[in-house]
Design a protein around this motif. Structure first.
Motif, PDB file in Angstrom:
ATOM      1  N   TYR A  40      34.840  39.782  22.847  1.00 45.46           N
ATOM      2  CA  TYR A  40      33.841  40.850  22.898  1.00 45.46           C
ATOM      3  C   TYR A  40      32.963  40.826  21.656  1.00 45.46           C
ATOM      4  O   TYR A  40      31.744  41.028  21.739  1.00 45.46           O
ATOM      5  CB  TYR A  40      34.520  42.206  23.046  1.00 45.46           C
ATOM      6  CG  TYR A  40      33.524  43.350  23.045  1.00 45.46           C
ATOM      7  CD1 TYR A  40      32.507  43.406  23.992  1.00 45.46           C
ATOM      8  CD2 TYR A  40      33.582  44.353  22.086  1.00 45.46           C
ATOM      9  CE1 TYR A  40      31.585  44.447  23.991  1.00 45.46           C
ATOM     10  CE2 TYR A  40      32.668  45.393  22.077  1.00 45.46           C
ATOM     11  CZ  TYR A  40      31.672  45.436  23.036  1.00 45.46           C
ATOM     12  OH  TYR A  40      30.753  46.457  23.025  1.00 45.46           O
ATOM     13  N   ARG A  41      33.557  40.560  20.510  1.00 48.59           N
ATOM     14  CA  ARG A  41      32.748  40.494  19.288  1.00 48.59           C
ATOM     15  C   ARG A  41      31.693  39.396  19.396  1.00 48.59           C
ATOM     16  O   ARG A  41      30.572  39.551  18.913  1.00 48.59           O
ATOM     17  CB  ARG A  41      33.650  40.252  18.071  1.00 48.59           C
ATOM     18  CG  ARG A  41      34.448  41.479  17.644  1.00 48.59           C
ATOM     19  CD  ARG A  41      34.916  41.360  16.211  1.00 48.59           C
ATOM     20  NE  ARG A  41      35.860  40.265  16.029  1.00 48.59           N
ATOM     21  CZ  ARG A  41      37.181  40.389  16.143  1.00 48.59           C
ATOM     22  NH1 ARG A  41      37.706  41.551  16.460  1.00 48.59           N
ATOM     23  NH2 ARG A  41      37.968  39.348  15.938  1.00 48.59           N
ATOM     24  N   ALA A  42      32.058  38.283  20.045  1.00 52.35           N
ATOM     25  CA  ALA A  42      31.116  37.174  20.180  1.00 52.35           C
ATOM     26  C   ALA A  42      29.956  37.520  21.105  1.00 52.35           C
ATOM     27  O   ALA A  42      28.826  37.063  20.903  1.00 52.35           O
ATOM     28  CB  ALA A  42      31.847  35.943  20.710  1.00 52.35           C
ATOM     29  N   ILE A  91      35.022  41.708  29.585  1.00 54.47           N
ATOM     30  CA  ILE A  91      34.384  40.758  28.670  1.00 54.47           C
ATOM     31  C   ILE A  91      35.456  40.084  27.832  1.00 54.47           C
ATOM     32  O   ILE A  91      36.201  40.754  27.103  1.00 54.47           O
ATOM     33  CB  ILE A  91      33.385  41.477  27.734  1.00 54.47           C
ATOM     34  CG1 ILE A  91      32.380  42.300  28.535  1.00 54.47           C
ATOM     35  CG2 ILE A  91      32.671  40.478  26.835  1.00 54.47           C
ATOM     36  CD1 ILE A  91      32.568  43.799  28.399  1.00 54.47           C
ATOM     37  N   GLY A  92      35.556  38.750  27.931  1.00 58.01           N
ATOM     38  CA  GLY A  92      36.523  38.040  27.096  1.00 58.01           C
ATOM     39  C   GLY A  92      37.045  36.786  27.744  1.00 58.01           C
ATOM     40  O   GLY A  92      36.385  36.168  28.587  1.00 58.01           O
ATOM     41  N   GLY A  93      38.274  36.421  27.351  1.00 52.43           N
ATOM     42  CA  GLY A  93      38.934  35.246  27.896  1.00 52.43           C
ATOM     43  C   GLY A  93      39.686  35.566  29.173  1.00 52.43           C
ATOM     44  O   GLY A  93      39.578  36.664  29.732  1.00 52.43           O
ATOM     45  N   PHE A 114      32.395  38.730  32.379  1.00 49.10           N
ATOM     46  CA  PHE A 114      31.585  38.165  31.303  1.00 49.10           C
ATOM     47  C   PHE A 114      32.478  37.225  30.489  1.00 49.10           C
ATOM     48  O   PHE A 114      33.051  37.615  29.466  1.00 49.10           O
ATOM     49  CB  PHE A 114      31.028  39.272  30.412  1.00 49.10           C
ATOM     50  CG  PHE A 114      30.093  40.218  31.118  1.00 49.10           C
ATOM     51  CD1 PHE A 114      28.728  40.103  30.963  1.00 49.10           C
ATOM     52  CD2 PHE A 114      30.591  41.223  31.953  1.00 49.10           C
ATOM     53  CE1 PHE A 114      27.853  40.970  31.623  1.00 49.10           C
ATOM     54  CE2 PHE A 114      29.727  42.094  32.608  1.00 49.10           C
ATOM     55  CZ  PHE A 114      28.358  41.962  32.450  1.00 49.10           C
ATOM     56  N   PRO A 115      32.645  35.974  30.943  1.00 52.34           N
ATOM     57  CA  PRO A 115      33.509  35.045  30.215  1.00 52.34           C
ATOM     58  C   PRO A 115      32.919  34.679  28.860  1.00 52.34           C
ATOM     59  O   PRO A 115      31.708  34.465  28.744  1.00 52.34           O
ATOM     60  CB  PRO A 115      33.573  33.832  31.137  1.00 52.34           C
ATOM     61  CG  PRO A 115      32.289  33.882  31.911  1.00 52.34           C
ATOM     62  CD  PRO A 115      32.012  35.344  32.115  1.00 52.34           C
ATOM     63  N   THR A 116      33.774  34.609  27.853  1.00 54.22           N
ATOM     64  CA  THR A 116      33.305  34.276  26.509  1.00 54.22           C
ATOM     65  C   THR A 116      33.864  32.948  26.016  1.00 54.22           C
ATOM     66  O   THR A 116      33.539  32.514  24.915  1.00 54.22           O
ATOM     67  CB  THR A 116      33.685  35.388  25.511  1.00 54.22           C
ATOM     68  OG1 THR A 116      35.107  35.570  25.535  1.00 54.22           O
ATOM     69  CG2 THR A 116      32.992  36.697  25.878  1.00 54.22           C
ATOM     70  N   ILE A 117      34.725  32.310  26.808  1.00 60.91           N
ATOM     71  CA  ILE A 117      35.195  30.958  26.523  1.00 60.91           C
ATOM     72  C   ILE A 117      35.203  30.176  27.832  1.00 60.91           C
ATOM     73  O   ILE A 117      35.416  30.754  28.899  1.00 60.91           O
ATOM     74  CB  ILE A 117      36.612  30.932  25.891  1.00 60.91           C
ATOM     75  CG1 ILE A 117      37.615  31.724  26.739  1.00 60.91           C
ATOM     76  CG2 ILE A 117      36.573  31.448  24.464  1.00 60.91           C
ATOM     77  CD1 ILE A 117      39.035  31.670  26.224  1.00 60.91           C
TER      78      ILE A 117
END
Length: 365
Positions: A40-42, A91-93, A114-117
């Motif tokens: 989420y920070r990313a 939001i995240g992995g 909302f994939p972040t990786i």
């Protein structure tokens, strides 16, 4: 036979978050965010800006709890019930997204991912992998449908640690080899046949684009190769997963590589925090190909693993044959190979592991 197939829609690109309003707006205006830590920070700066320009309002930001567990799902259900939210953004992995998907089905609200990786296909699948509070694997929870829409922000993915894409590549090409072997010689219905045929791109695409994608990820830039690889990991694998698990069994969605994964991670002292899931499965595919007698494919995958530094020897997983040998029988008993087209014996496994060790010993470094 009557069955339904629900596939996830998605938007991909560096400006994908700019489409949130048009995609999500007709579901309502009030949003709960389910988030992890690093992911989420990313994404927060770009996502907050996009939400700020939309008609949507965030009514609560909830942490997923650190594990995709029934306990955390129950806690989140209560927290969401205390809001007037009309939709959920996860939001995240993978574990964050899986938690959000299961919670959304429990509370009857639409979920957007909302994939972040780029390490897994959770953003577009209709299953949540459940773990106990201690992080131990429990079971898959098959859901009625995948997220309504996935927003795949390639800039966020490119800035993520390289190890996630690296391991994701191994888990992704495994999809083809396990699906094609487990379905061998069978008369497949339309959905299964489509899933197995699509899975070919999981191997071909990863091996074609994977090395260049990792280089782009190291440089934190979005290139054509990076986007291709990320989409194969997130979307192509998800399509295969949905199509081959319509009966809610892993018969066509798992195989020997995963049986090896579960066995190796249970060896006393094995560090499954240091070695990622896809990394171990990638090693297992080499054994699968040797057992199955696919020499050309073995050479192709072995060379790819050497090029990208994915495991190609037990030593790469901090193991040796003496540790493994007592566990060979356990591999033959795993549910993941119950649908293999032939019986896998201890002798087959022993021959394959020893052959791989010999290949590594005789291959110039």
């Amino acid at each position: 036979m009557t069955y339904s197939v629900n596939l996830s829609n998605y938007t991909v690109g560096e400006s994908s978050y700019d489409h949130i309003d048009e995609v999500c707006g007709h579901y309502g205006k009030k949003v709960v965010l389910i988030v992890g830590d690093h992911g989420y920070r990313a994404a927060a700066q770009a996502l907050d800006a996009a939400i700020g320009k939309s008609r949507l309002t965030v009514v609560a930001t909830l942490h997923y709890g650190g594990e995709c567990s029934y306990e955390n799902v129950a806690k989140l259900k209560k927290e969401i019930a205390a809001t007037d939210a009309e939709m959920i953004f996860a939001i995240g992995g993978g574990r964050v997204l899986d938690t959000g998907k299961f919670v959304a089905e429990q509370v009857g609200q639409p979920i957007f991912s909302f994939p972040t990786i780029a390490s897994n296909c959770s953003a577009c699948t209709s299953v949540s992998i459940m773990y106990g509070p201690d992080g131990g694997f429990l079971k898959p929870e098959f859901l009625k449908e995948p997220p309504k829409h996935a927003f795949i922000q390639t800039r966020v993915l490119a800035e993520a640690p390289v190890k996630y894409l690296w391991a994701g590549l191994g888990d992704t090409y495994a999809k083809y080899y396990e699906a094609s072997i487990s379905s061998r010689g069978e008369a497949l219905n339309h959905a299964l046949a489509m899933g197995v045929n699509i899975s070919r791109q999981c191997a071909d695409g990863v091996i074609e684009h994977g090395a260049q994608a990792l280089q782009a990820n190291q440089q934190k830039i979005v290139t054509e190769a990076f986007e291709q690889a990320a989409m194969i990991v997130i979307v192509t694998t998800a399509l295969v997963s949905i199509l081959v698990t319509l009966d809610h069994t892993p018969d066509y969605n798992s195989g020997l590589a995963h049986a090896i994964y579960y066995t190796l991670t249970n060896i006393p002292g094995f560090d499954d925090k240091t070695h990622l899931h896809g990394e171990i499965v990638a090693f297992g595919i080499l054994i699968l190909l040797l057992v199955d007698g696919q020499r050309e494919e073995f050479e192709r995958v072995y060379n790819f693993n050497c090029e990208t530094q994915l495991p190609h020897a037990l030593a790469d997983l901090d193991l040796d044959y003496e540790q493994l040998e007592p566990c060979l029988e356990a591999i033959t008993q795993m549910a993941d190979i119950r649908h293999n087209p032939y019986q896998i014996t201890r002798e087959m496994l022993q021959a394959a592991f020893l052959e791989l060790e010999a290949i590594n010993k005789n291959t110039p470094k």
